[in-house]
Structure formats: structure tokens, C-alpha cells
Design a protein around this motif. Sequence first.
Motif, PDB file in Angstrom:
ATOM      1  N   GLU A 275     -78.812  -1.425 -95.789  1.00  0.00           N
ATOM      2  CA  GLU A 275     -77.623  -0.745 -95.275  1.00  0.00           C
ATOM      3  C   GLU A 275     -77.906  -0.040 -93.961  1.00  0.00           C
TER       4      GLU A 275
ATOM      5  N   TYR B 161     -75.811   6.790-102.495  1.00  0.00           N
ATOM      6  CA  TYR B 161     -75.748   6.146-101.180  1.00  0.00           C
ATOM      7  C   TYR B 161     -77.186   6.008-100.701  1.00  0.00           C
TER       8      TYR B 161
ATOM      9  N   GLU C  31     -80.405   3.720 -98.518  1.00  0.00           N
ATOM     10  CA  GLU C  31     -80.655   2.957 -97.296  1.00  0.00           C
ATOM     11  C   GLU C  31     -80.651   1.458 -97.525  1.00  0.00           C
TER      12      GLU C  31
ATOM     13  N   GLY D 160     -76.779   0.556 -99.883  1.00  0.00           N
ATOM     14  CA  GLY D 160     -75.516   1.200 -99.522  1.00  0.00           C
ATOM     15  C   GLY D 160     -74.983   2.005-100.696  1.00  0.00           C
TER      16      GLY D 160
END
Length: 235
Positions: free
Chosen positions: A36, A63, A65, A68
Motif C-alpha cells: 500500500e 491500516y 503498509e 492497506g
Amino acid sequence: MVEEFLASLFEGVEGIVELLEEGGWDLVSESGKVGEGGDFSLIVDLKAEEILVQKLHRFGEIYTEEQGVIKGKGPRIVIDPIDGSFNFKNGIPYFGLSVFWEEGISFVTNLSNGDYFLRVRGRRERGNLYRPTRNWLPSYREVVIFEKAYENPEICRRLTENQVKFRSPGALSLSLCYGEEYRGVLFLGKIREFDIAGPYYYNQHLNWYLNREEGILVMSPKREELERLLKIVKG
């Protein structure tokens, strides 16, 4: 709930430490996926993320890396499972992980030496995972940490002209935590939530300039240093 979150978090950190201790060349291999955050993911990124997600998913939406948004019920949890993957891949001892929970917890640790930075709402704690009895003595260092310096040669020139010594270690969340003892921290580029959520909460009492549109982040313990650095950056 806070104590439960912390217990699960440290279980996840312990699992990642064990993963790194087991080692193996496969950890530094590229997975073939783009995370992400826009970088190519290493196997170690994905495995570390899997460990943290498994431990923390019940506490809220995640959330991270690599994947996502991972849907869930509860306050958002922002994760960078391995901050400084390139350092890890190349044997440079400056890499860690960063976790921020919107209920009021941030945790950033340097997995290479065990240093950690923890904030639980109004309480801040600095310690070491591997040496629990280590005593921390406040200090003030003369250099500026300039992450992504190699992508900003003009700013490097201006800093040198103004006799500002700087270093670029290569893991932003760690640098923003260690930055409480330095003249300041500079970052120019795409500002990603995974990199800053944890350290921003931990060091929220310091002086920050954060502008995502400009791609400029400056942090310093001293207001006058922040203003000086910002003046150099903006010319």
C-alpha cells in the motif's frame, strides 16, 4: 481494553523478534508484491505484518503498509510492520516497527537493538526490549537527522552552507522518536501515515511542521531550531 491491547501487541512483537532470530535468506527476498505504501514488499514485511494483524485485528480496523485497510470493528490501528526494510535487507542495524492505536497508544521499536518508545495516553516510556534494566539518560546531540537526504541534494547543500551537520539512517519512524534528543528531524517526500502515526503521537509535545501537500516534515525539540531548519528547507 488498553491492557489487553498492550499484551497482544507485545506478544506480536515477541513473535517478530523470534522470526528475525530464526533468520534465513528467504526473509530478505522480494515477494513480488507492491505494498500500500508503494514499495516492493520483502518476505519479512509480509510475515511481520501477518503476526501483528493476527494479534491486533480484534481491537479495530487496521491500516497497514503492506495490505492497506483491513476491515474490522473498533478504532483504527496504523501499522508499519518493518520500518527500514532496505536497511534490514542490507544488514544495516537500523530497522523496526511502528504501531498506533486511536484509543491512545503508540509503540515504536528498533528491532536491531531493542530500543522502544511507548506512549499510553498521557504516559510516555522509553526502554529496551533486550536489556530491561538499561537506564536512559537524557542527552542532546548536535546533528540533524535528514531522512531521504539522497533524494534532496539541494537541501543537503543548503544545510552544509549553514554548517548544519546531518545524517540519514533510513527509518523515519525510528528517527522521529530518537529525534527528541537531536537538533531536529527533516523529511522531504511523500508523507505516509504508516511512517509517522506512531512517532507523532509519542512526540506530540515537541515542535512539528507537517505539510503533506508540500511534502515537508520538520520536527525539533526547540522552537528556534525548527524555525531555522524550516527556513533552510524553504530557502
